[in-house]
Design an enzyme around this catalytic site. Structure first.
Site, PDB file in Angstrom:
ATOM      1  CG  ASP A   1      -2.086   0.971   1.097  1.00 44.61           C
ATOM      2  OD1 ASP A   1      -2.556   1.200  -0.036  1.00 44.61           O
ATOM      3  OD2 ASP A   1      -2.531   1.509   2.122  1.00 44.61           O
TER       4      ASP A   1
ATOM      5  CB  SER B   1      -6.984   3.010   0.030  1.00 46.80           C
ATOM      6  OG  SER B   1      -5.622   3.369   0.019  1.00 46.80           O
TER       7      SER B   1
ATOM      8  CD  GLN C   1      -4.701   1.339  -3.001  1.00 49.56           C
ATOM      9  OE1 GLN C   1      -4.147   2.407  -3.221  1.00 49.56           O
ATOM     10  NE2 GLN C   1      -4.453   0.613  -1.922  1.00 49.56           N
TER      11      GLN C   1
END
Length: 292
Positions: free
Chosen positions: A204, A228, A278
């Site tokens: 991440d 996110s 993502q």
């Protein structure tokens, strides 16, 4: 073990409260809420602790539902959806203040042989001789707003060495591609399920920022709101999180205040160990309006 790495491993030492119920500690790292990679990694570890070690995780799909509060622990409830002959499925809700902040589904498979292929690792310089992120951060810190400087320079358990350093504070448009080597900075003697949970944590870092590059946006701009939205990973091969891994990310699209990012993670020998996807919120407010 370095203090920063010990602190990281403490975060991945989940407390089991009851069958299918775990608790993990949270931490502040300069953001308004808990780092998404920490919640994803802990949730994956909670799920994995209810699965036989002979069935490693091969994929996860998750949504970030609410900002996490770094002042209180996170409780993880694991739903044992299915235990099949070859595949096992788990669902995890991360809970704070009585409400879910994150939801994850993970799939596990008994190891078996099959046809295989993989993408070729980019032809880039190795990590040796590249400048690490600590040196790069030292050059940028004076350009940051005062409230971010202390956390920006905090000792970190993960070292990053960009292949082509990018100015993360610049408002100049840049190509939406990143290539960076990374590793945990001290030896990590952990089982494979914890190694994969730590990779989820690392995956991440910087990923959402890839979509910001063509627009001259960054996380420290007061008129930029970012978060996110979801996170997906597919695990392909084994690795050690304390050995160098290459993370290549690119962004094929942004629109509707969202940016889409894809990533590939390779060992130094060229083996593809994981793929990542993502989508993130990247909302640009008028410069004179609040970001919340």
């Amino acid at each position: 073990m370095k203090a920063s790495v010990q602190e990281l491993m403490n975060l991945f030492d989940l407390e089991q409260l009851e069958n299918n119920l775990f608790r993990g500690q949270s931490e502040a790292n300069g953001q308004r809420s808990v780092f998404g990679g920490l919640v994803a990694g802990q949730a994956l570890l909670a799920a994995s602790r209810t699965v036989d070690d002979a069935r490693p995780v091969h994929s996860l799909h998750a949504y970030f539902l609410r900002p996490g509060d770094f002042n209180v622990p996170i409780v993880y409830y694991v739903d044992r959806i299915r235990d099949g002959k070859s595949f096992t499925t788990r669902r995890v809700d991360a809970i704070q203040h009585g409400r879910p902040i994150f939801s994850l589904a993970a799939s596990y498979q008994v190891a078996e042989e099959g046809v295989s292929h993989q993408s070729v690792m980019p032809d880039v310089p190795g990590p040796e001789g590249l400048e690490n992120d600590e040196g790069i951060r030292m050059k940028l810190v004076d350009r940051l707003p005062e409230q971010f400087r202390k956390d920006f320079l905090t000792d970190r358990p993960v070292e990053f060495r960009p292949v082509t350093p990018k100015d993360s504070i610049s408002s100049e448009p840049q190509d939406p591609v990143r290539e960076v080597w990374f590793r945990v900075v001290d030896r990590v003697d952990a089982n494979p399920m914890t190694q994969r949970a730590l990779l989820a944590y690392c995956s991440d870092f910087g990923l959402m920022g890839t979509a910001m590059l063509p627009h001259g946006m960054n996380f420290w701009q007061p008129n930029v709101q970012c978060a996110s939205i979801d996170h997906a990973m597919w695990f392909h091969n084994d690795f050690r999180i304390d050995e160098w891994l290459l993370y290549r990310s690119d962004s094929p699209f942004s629109g509707g205040s969202r940016g889409l990012n894809f990533g590939s993670i390779y060992r130094q020998d060229g083996t593809l160990v994981a793929s990542v996807a993502q989508e993130g919120l990247m909302r640009l407010h008028p410069s004179d309006s609040p970001t919340e």
